[in-house]
Write a protein that holds these residues in place. Structure first.
Motif, PDB file in Angstrom:
ATOM      1  N   GLN A   1      93.175  88.426  54.723  1.00  0.00           N
ATOM      2  CA  GLN A   1      92.350  89.581  54.347  1.00  0.00           C
ATOM      3  C   GLN A   1      92.866  90.216  53.070  1.00  0.00           C
ATOM      4  O   GLN A   1      92.085  90.650  52.217  1.00  0.00           O
TER       5      GLN A   1
ATOM      6  N   THR B   1      95.928  90.008  62.522  1.00  0.00           N
ATOM      7  CA  THR B   1      94.517  90.320  62.662  1.00  0.00           C
ATOM      8  C   THR B   1      94.135  91.607  61.974  1.00  0.00           C
ATOM      9  O   THR B   1      93.012  92.041  62.088  1.00  0.00           O
ATOM     10  N   GLY B   2      95.062  92.178  61.279  1.00  0.00           N
ATOM     11  CA  GLY B   2      94.678  93.366  60.544  1.00  0.00           C
ATOM     12  C   GLY B   2      95.159  94.623  61.224  1.00  0.00           C
ATOM     13  O   GLY B   2      96.202  94.633  61.866  1.00  0.00           O
ATOM     14  N   ASP B   3      94.397  95.628  61.100  1.00  0.00           N
ATOM     15  CA  ASP B   3      94.879  96.941  61.489  1.00  0.00           C
ATOM     16  C   ASP B   3      94.405  97.397  62.852  1.00  0.00           C
ATOM     17  O   ASP B   3      94.943  98.330  63.423  1.00  0.00           O
TER      18      ASP B   3
ATOM     19  N   GLU C   1      85.050  94.779  62.723  1.00  0.00           N
ATOM     20  CA  GLU C   1      83.887  95.240  61.964  1.00  0.00           C
ATOM     21  C   GLU C   1      82.669  95.420  62.844  1.00  0.00           C
ATOM     22  O   GLU C   1      81.981  96.428  62.773  1.00  0.00           O
TER      23      GLU C   1
ATOM     24  N   ASP D   1      83.570  85.081  67.545  1.00  0.00           N
ATOM     25  CA  ASP D   1      83.402  86.366  66.890  1.00  0.00           C
ATOM     26  C   ASP D   1      82.025  86.404  66.248  1.00  0.00           C
ATOM     27  O   ASP D   1      81.192  85.545  66.482  1.00  0.00           O
ATOM     28  N   ALA D   2      81.811  87.412  65.447  1.00  0.00           N
ATOM     29  CA  ALA D   2      80.456  87.637  64.953  1.00  0.00           C
ATOM     30  C   ALA D   2      79.959  86.492  64.091  1.00  0.00           C
ATOM     31  O   ALA D   2      78.754  86.289  63.955  1.00  0.00           O
ATOM     32  N   SER D   3      80.836  85.759  63.493  1.00  0.00           N
ATOM     33  CA  SER D   3      80.385  84.657  62.659  1.00  0.00           C
ATOM     34  C   SER D   3      80.473  83.332  63.411  1.00  0.00           C
ATOM     35  O   SER D   3      80.431  82.268  62.820  1.00  0.00           O
ATOM     36  N   ASP D   4      80.587  83.442  64.714  1.00  0.00           N
ATOM     37  CA  ASP D   4      80.575  82.264  65.567  1.00  0.00           C
ATOM     38  C   ASP D   4      81.801  81.379  65.365  1.00  0.00           C
ATOM     39  O   ASP D   4      81.755  80.178  65.576  1.00  0.00           O
TER      40      ASP D   4
ATOM     41  N   ASP E   1      86.542  92.040  67.187  1.00  0.00           N
ATOM     42  CA  ASP E   1      86.047  92.028  65.814  1.00  0.00           C
ATOM     43  C   ASP E   1      86.012  93.466  65.353  1.00  0.00           C
ATOM     44  O   ASP E   1      85.221  94.265  65.845  1.00  0.00           O
TER      45      ASP E   1
ATOM     46  N   TYR F   1      77.640  87.072  54.874  1.00  0.00           N
ATOM     47  CA  TYR F   1      77.920  86.315  56.094  1.00  0.00           C
ATOM     48  C   TYR F   1      78.760  85.085  55.775  1.00  0.00           C
ATOM     49  O   TYR F   1      79.737  84.773  56.466  1.00  0.00           O
TER      50      TYR F   1
END
Lengths: 152, 453
Positions: free
Chosen positions: A106, B185-187, B229, B207-210, B227, A55
């Motif tokens: 990334q 943002t990637g793929d 993932e 997003d998921a990690s706030d 997101d 995380y």
């Protein structure tokens, strides 16, 4: 066992700063890690997080993504334009930062963890909380970009 | 070669990582958040001094301004706002992004009830984009009747900015420009979604990690994040009472909520589910009393419409070939009120609306031309050249009668295997596997607004 905030920082800050250095360079690395921890520990979802290490890594990557992509390039430019005394303190070559700047955050993450920590794509994915396939793609594209930059 | 590349990369990474500094002490990192920006030079010191002075001035001015304007407190905006001129609408040229860029259809319905309370705005669009090196941009436009903002997502528009006004928001006046997030943002961009959210003070997109981004809407906004993932979107919205509402769970499996009246195809090969391609039913056309029975629309077409205005379309779904993207494509219309010899240039108009992209509305005809054929009888023709492939809604008007249908046009790269006949209805159907991406959210929203207006 879940670590306290301070324990977590003590345990992972070092490796996270190294990881962050690969992403943003040495100048901002410690700040990025500190900001990441502040953000993570203040998150509402943090108390429910099981995989704390992944995380935090992912949060750090997000922190880097929030910063402008040209950070490394700008930093390298500043170094070149800086006073000789300032350059004397620089511990990393501007060319190095410029080369890494062609990679997305990334891709940098995948490259750093693969080449610095010798992690497999699966392990990198586990560390970052992403799929192995995603790591492989980022790594392949990162290598392709670096091949051009390094003229290998 | 590969070994050498690996050695070079490893050497570079090692050199870089070994230059890493020590972490900040825990007590500093976790509490006081030191901001160590490197050695202080006269230049950086001057910059810092000026920055502090500017902040002090801003705080002072802001306090005085707030004192004059009683407004609710608001969250700090991470997005700087500066005055500027609005940027043009982002356009999308799929040929510029390579064949890998795809907009995938969604497979279900977005449930508006995931936006509780005041977040019960209309879902405009949601979809999924796959490609390489995608980027996200947020784009605002004004909705003049309401003074609201609409934000959309696109990609590969690095140099664009978004702009908008926030209606009568007393805190904001004049045009705004929001430098958008321009990181790749990637793929996969998993979700594009758009909501009109009325009476909302602010929306936090997380997003998921706030990782949060504040938006400051008033009178409507579209909010989303993606997101790849977690495949989730999290909204934290503050309503006008500053109450926080959290909503999440939008996933790529959710899709556009169709409000079209037309019968739509259950599944047409190569056609995304969100394109409501018209499939005529058994009673697609009620012949007028004088409609000659000997006329035939052809083997691969049926009459569709009413005696006042009808055309011919494919019986299993109006999917045409790429010839519609080239000059010369014609649409054919019939009406029992049409008299060939009396109307050399009939006043028939055709409007083509791009339901899934950013192409402008195409208007043609007014007048059209006339024609006659032993099998087809007397008819009206209107040439329509579509600028882009995708999902198009054609609407014809003639003497007070209106007829619409939706068709799918595959991408231009597909070379027709057969020369289309009139109307582009016959010939082999060329359904490309590639689904064209575009500013779906915006276009869809715009078309709805236009259609409702």
């Amino acid at each position: 066992m879940r670590l306290s905030d301070a324990e977590l920082y003590e345990k992972y800050a070092g490796e996270l700063v190294r990881f962050a250095t690969g992403l943003v360079g040495p100048t901002d690395a410690a700040d990025v890690v500190a900001d990441t921890f502040v953000r993570v520990l203040g998150s509402r979802s943090w108390p429910d997080v099981d995989q704390q290490r992944a995380y935090v890594y992912r949060a750090l990557l997000n922190e880097v993504r929030m910063r402008h992509r040209s950070t490394l390039r700008r930093r390298a430019r500043e170094m070149r334009a800086a006073d000789p005394e300032a350059v004397y303190d620089v511990e990393v070559r501007p060319e190095l930062l410029e080369a890494m700047s062609v990679l997305s955050p990334q891709q940098r993450a995948a490259v750093v963890l693969s080449y610095w920590e010798d992690l497999t794509p699966s392990e990198v994915g586990e560390r970052l909380g992403v799929s192995e396939g995603s790591v492989r793609r980022q790594l392949a594209r990162g290598r392709a970009k670096l091949r051009e930059v390094l003229d290998v | 070669m590969s070994d050498r590349l690996d050695r070079e990369i490893r050497s570079m990474v090692v050199e870089l990582v070994e230059s890493s500094p020590a972490p900040h002490p825990a007590q500093d990192a976790l509490h006081s958040r030191p901001r160590m920006r490197g050695p202080v030079t006269w230049r950086s010191g001057l910059v810092r001094a000026l920055t502090v002075a500017a902040l002090v001035l801003l705080v002072g001015l802001g306090g005085a301004w707030i004192g004059r304007n009683v407004v609710p407190s608001e969250p700090a905006a991470d997005i700087p706002m500066v005055e500027g001129t609005p940027s043009p609408e982002p356009s999308f040229d799929p040929s510029a992004y390579g064949p890998e860029v795809r907009l995938l259809p969604s497979t279900g319905d977005v449930q508006p009830d995931v936006l509780p309370g005041t977040l019960d705005g209309e879902v405009v669009a949601v979809g999924r984009i796959e490609g390489t090196n995608l980027e996200v941009f947020s784009w605002y436009t004004t909705d003049p009747p309401n003074g609201a903002c609409l934000q959309v997502v696109g990609f590969r528009a690095r140099h664009s900015t978004c702009s908008g006004t926030f209606g009568d928001d007393p805190r904001v006046s004049g045009p705004l420009v929001f430098p958008r997030l321009d990181e790749p943002t990637g793929d996969v961009i998993d979700v594009i979604a758009a909501w009109q959210v009325p009476d909302t003070t602010a929306i936090v997109i997380a997003d998921a990690s706030d990782t949060s981004f504040w938006q400051r809407p008033r009178g409507g906004v579209v909010a989303f994040t993606f997101d790849s993932e977690t495949e989730s979107v999290i909204f934290n919205a503050l309503d006008t009472n500053e109450e926080t509402i959290r909503s999440q769970g939008i996933s790529p499996s959710q899709t556009v909520e169709s409000t079209e009246d037309e019968e739509t195809s259950a599944s047409l090969e190569g056609v995304p589910g969100w394109c409501p391609v018209t499939v005529p039913g058994e009673d697609a056309f009620t012949p007028a009393s004088e409609t000659p029975d000997e006329l035939s629309p052809g083997d691969d077409a049926v009459w569709y419409g009413t005696p006042e205005l009808w055309t011919k379309i494919r019986p299993n779904g109006q999917v045409v070939d790429g010839s519609w993207l080239y000059p010369g494509a014609k649409t054919f219309w019939w009406s029992e009120n049409f008299t060939l010899m009396a109307e050399l240039e009939p006043d028939v108009t055709v409007t083509a609306e791009h339901l899934d992209g950013s192409a402008p509305i195409v208007r043609a005809g007014g007048p059209g031309t006339n024609g006659s054929h032993p099998d087809l009888g007397d008819f009206m023709l209107v040439g329509v050249e579509l600028p882009e492939p995708g999902c198009w809604k054609l609407t014809a008007e003639y003497k007070g009668a209106t007829l619409s249908y939706v068709m799918w046009v595959p991408r231009r790269g597909a070379v027709p295997r057969a020369v289309p006949d009139i109307g582009g209805l016959a010939g082999d159907s060329l359904i490309s596997d590639d689904v064209i991406a575009g500013a779906v959210a915006y276009s869809h929203g715009r078309s709805r607004r236009n259609s409702s207006a």
